[in-house]
Design an enzyme around this catalytic site. Structure first.
Site, mmCIF file in Angstrom:
data_model
loop_
_atom_site.group_PDB
_atom_site.id
_atom_site.type_symbol
_atom_site.label_atom_id
_atom_site.label_comp_id
_atom_site.label_asym_id
_atom_site.label_seq_id
_atom_site.Cartn_x
_atom_site.Cartn_y
_atom_site.Cartn_z
ATOM 1 N N LYS A 11 -39.789 -40.775 7.054
ATOM 2 C CA LYS A 11 -39.067 -41.962 7.519
ATOM 3 C C LYS A 11 -38.922 -43.017 6.397
ATOM 4 O O LYS A 11 -39.580 -42.925 5.356
ATOM 5 C CB LYS A 11 -39.799 -42.553 8.739
ATOM 6 C CG LYS A 11 -39.733 -41.652 9.986
ATOM 7 C CD LYS A 11 -40.440 -42.311 11.170
ATOM 8 C CE LYS A 11 -40.332 -41.469 12.430
ATOM 9 N NZ LYS A 11 -41.038 -42.102 13.587
ATOM 10 N N TYR A 51 -32.358 -40.439 18.719
ATOM 11 C CA TYR A 51 -33.413 -40.927 19.624
ATOM 12 C C TYR A 51 -32.861 -41.233 21.019
ATOM 13 O O TYR A 51 -33.423 -42.064 21.735
ATOM 14 C CB TYR A 51 -34.100 -42.148 19.014
ATOM 15 C CG TYR A 51 -35.168 -41.788 17.991
ATOM 16 C CD1 TYR A 51 -36.282 -41.028 18.349
ATOM 17 C CD2 TYR A 51 -35.082 -42.210 16.672
ATOM 18 C CE1 TYR A 51 -37.268 -40.693 17.432
ATOM 19 C CE2 TYR A 51 -36.075 -41.884 15.739
ATOM 20 C CZ TYR A 51 -37.157 -41.128 16.136
ATOM 21 O OH TYR A 51 -38.146 -40.804 15.220
ATOM 22 N N PHE A 59 -38.591 -50.227 22.985
ATOM 23 C CA PHE A 59 -38.617 -50.217 21.522
ATOM 24 C C PHE A 59 -37.401 -49.527 20.907
ATOM 25 O O PHE A 59 -37.313 -49.402 19.684
ATOM 26 C CB PHE A 59 -39.908 -49.548 21.014
ATOM 27 C CG PHE A 59 -40.159 -48.152 21.555
ATOM 28 C CD1 PHE A 59 -39.536 -47.048 20.995
ATOM 29 C CD2 PHE A 59 -41.024 -47.952 22.618
ATOM 30 C CE1 PHE A 59 -39.750 -45.770 21.485
ATOM 31 C CE2 PHE A 59 -41.252 -46.663 23.115
ATOM 32 C CZ PHE A 59 -40.612 -45.574 22.541
ATOM 33 N N ARG A 87 -46.726 -30.913 14.168
ATOM 34 C CA ARG A 87 -47.172 -32.075 14.960
ATOM 35 C C ARG A 87 -48.661 -32.335 14.712
ATOM 36 O O ARG A 87 -49.103 -33.482 14.658
ATOM 37 C CB ARG A 87 -46.952 -31.829 16.468
ATOM 38 C CG ARG A 87 -45.506 -31.677 16.896
ATOM 39 C CD ARG A 87 -44.750 -32.943 17.061
ATOM 40 N NE ARG A 87 -45.319 -33.854 18.026
ATOM 41 C CZ ARG A 87 -44.733 -35.019 18.339
ATOM 42 N NH1 ARG A 87 -43.575 -35.375 17.771
ATOM 43 N NH2 ARG A 87 -45.290 -35.820 19.201
ATOM 44 N N THR A 93 -48.921 -40.469 17.375
ATOM 45 C CA THR A 93 -47.829 -41.427 17.162
ATOM 46 C C THR A 93 -48.360 -42.766 16.638
ATOM 47 O O THR A 93 -47.781 -43.352 15.722
ATOM 48 C CB THR A 93 -47.089 -41.662 18.500
ATOM 49 O OG1 THR A 93 -46.709 -40.402 19.037
ATOM 50 C CG2 THR A 93 -45.868 -42.537 18.311
ATOM 51 N N ARG A 104 -50.143 -39.357 9.350
ATOM 52 C CA ARG A 104 -50.129 -40.730 9.866
ATOM 53 C C ARG A 104 -51.498 -41.404 9.683
ATOM 54 O O ARG A 104 -51.581 -42.596 9.399
ATOM 55 C CB ARG A 104 -49.700 -40.723 11.333
ATOM 56 C CG ARG A 104 -48.185 -40.478 11.485
ATOM 57 C CD ARG A 104 -47.816 -40.121 12.905
ATOM 58 N NE ARG A 104 -46.375 -40.173 13.163
ATOM 59 C CZ ARG A 104 -45.812 -39.673 14.246
ATOM 60 N NH1 ARG A 104 -46.544 -39.074 15.177
ATOM 61 N NH2 ARG A 104 -44.501 -39.750 14.413
ATOM 62 N N HIS A 117 -41.436 -37.969 11.325
ATOM 63 C CA HIS A 117 -41.003 -37.459 12.623
ATOM 64 C C HIS A 117 -41.173 -35.949 12.625
ATOM 65 O O HIS A 117 -40.971 -35.299 11.598
ATOM 66 C CB HIS A 117 -39.519 -37.770 12.873
ATOM 67 C CG HIS A 117 -38.929 -36.927 13.966
ATOM 68 N ND1 HIS A 117 -39.099 -37.237 15.292
ATOM 69 C CD2 HIS A 117 -38.252 -35.756 13.927
ATOM 70 C CE1 HIS A 117 -38.511 -36.286 16.023
ATOM 71 N NE2 HIS A 117 -37.989 -35.382 15.219
ATOM 72 N N GLU A 128 -32.085 -31.359 17.292
ATOM 73 C CA GLU A 128 -32.237 -32.220 16.112
ATOM 74 C C GLU A 128 -31.762 -31.517 14.839
ATOM 75 O O GLU A 128 -31.108 -32.135 13.996
ATOM 76 C CB GLU A 128 -33.703 -32.635 15.978
ATOM 77 C CG GLU A 128 -34.157 -33.550 17.111
ATOM 78 C CD GLU A 128 -35.653 -33.802 17.115
ATOM 79 O OE1 GLU A 128 -36.117 -34.545 18.007
ATOM 80 O OE2 GLU A 128 -36.372 -33.269 16.246
HETATM 81 P P1 ATP Z 1 -41.307 -39.061 16.489
HETATM 82 O O1 ATP Z 1 -40.355 -38.707 17.622
HETATM 83 O O2 ATP Z 1 -40.778 -40.155 15.592
HETATM 84 O O3 ATP Z 1 -41.766 -37.836 15.763
HETATM 85 P P2 ATP Z 1 -43.490 -39.122 18.322
HETATM 86 O O4 ATP Z 1 -42.875 -37.879 18.888
HETATM 87 O O5 ATP Z 1 -44.906 -39.060 17.864
HETATM 88 O O6 ATP Z 1 -42.645 -39.665 17.106
HETATM 89 P P3 ATP Z 1 -42.203 -40.590 20.441
HETATM 90 O O7 ATP Z 1 -42.873 -40.870 21.732
HETATM 91 O O8 ATP Z 1 -41.147 -39.538 20.389
HETATM 92 O O9 ATP Z 1 -43.355 -40.315 19.362
HETATM 93 O O10 ATP Z 1 -41.608 -41.968 19.919
HETATM 94 C C1 ATP Z 1 -40.599 -41.993 18.907
HETATM 95 C C2 ATP Z 1 -40.899 -43.133 17.964
HETATM 96 O O11 ATP Z 1 -40.758 -44.345 18.670
HETATM 97 C C3 ATP Z 1 -42.318 -43.134 17.411
HETATM 98 O O12 ATP Z 1 -42.445 -42.407 16.228
HETATM 99 C C4 ATP Z 1 -42.575 -44.605 17.189
HETATM 100 O O13 ATP Z 1 -42.134 -45.013 15.898
HETATM 101 C C5 ATP Z 1 -41.721 -45.266 18.224
HETATM 102 N N1 ATP Z 1 -42.573 -45.662 19.354
HETATM 103 C C6 ATP Z 1 -43.093 -44.863 20.298
HETATM 104 N N2 ATP Z 1 -43.832 -45.557 21.192
HETATM 105 C C7 ATP Z 1 -43.766 -46.843 20.767
HETATM 106 C C8 ATP Z 1 -44.308 -48.065 21.246
HETATM 107 N N3 ATP Z 1 -45.068 -48.092 22.333
HETATM 108 N N4 ATP Z 1 -44.024 -49.186 20.543
HETATM 109 C C9 ATP Z 1 -43.254 -49.161 19.446
HETATM 110 N N5 ATP Z 1 -42.703 -48.031 18.940
HETATM 111 C C10 ATP Z 1 -42.958 -46.895 19.587
HETATM 112 MG MG MG Z 2 -40.848 -37.765 19.399
#
Ligand code: ATP
Ligand code: MG
Length: 134
Positions: A11, A51, A59, A87, A93, A104, A117, A128
């Protein structure tokens, strides 16, 4: 064991911090094969579609703004159980909950600037990879 493909994104925070090489090193050390890789800059339309699953979340707009804030490095990764494997090395996350050995855990500063991501299932990986690599 199944050979899978998954999408990795380094990212904007991690690219700006010049730690893409360290992250790629961890990916290669996890038996993930880099099939395709490019540096690119998301536009708002691509970030919104990428997204889309989160469009009702509070968010979402900040997430889209962050993803267009600078260049990213995208990779198609392949390997046995590549989705879960990647993952696992990404970590949780929220970096405060991520294993200290994970990407992370080592490098991310906050939940909204979390370095990487990874696709979370075979159907999202296909969606994706199609969006990014056509
Ligand atoms: P990614 O999809 O980026 O790989 P992830 O699968 O671990 O991350 P997701 O739940 O898909 O997490 O959320 C996508 C992105 O949205 C996260 O990477 C994070 O940057 C952001 N995000 C998720 N939850 C929150 C939150 N509660 N507050 C702020 N940002 C959030
Ligand atoms: Mg995700």
């Amino acid at each position: 064991m199944t050979v899978e493909k998954t999408l990795s994104i380094i990212k904007p925070d991690a690219v700006a911090d010049k730690i893409a090489g360290k992250i790629i090193d961890m990916i290669e050390n996890a038996d993930l094969n880099i099939v395709k890789m490019k540096k690119m800059h998301f536009d708002t339309d691509l970030a919104q579609r990428f997204y889309d699953v989160h469009k009702e979340r509070p968010f979402y707009n900040d997430l889209v703004d962050f993803m267009v804030s600078g260049p990213v490095v995208v990779m198609e990764l392949e390997g046995e159980n590549a989705i879960a494997n990647y993952r696992n090395i990404m970590g949780a996350t929220n970096p405060s909950e991520a294993s200290p050995e994970s990407i992370r855990g080592k490098y991310a500063s906050s939940i909204d600037k979390n370095c990487v991501h990874g696709s979370d299932a075979t159907d999202t990986a296909a969606y994706e990879l199609g969006l990014i690599f056509g």
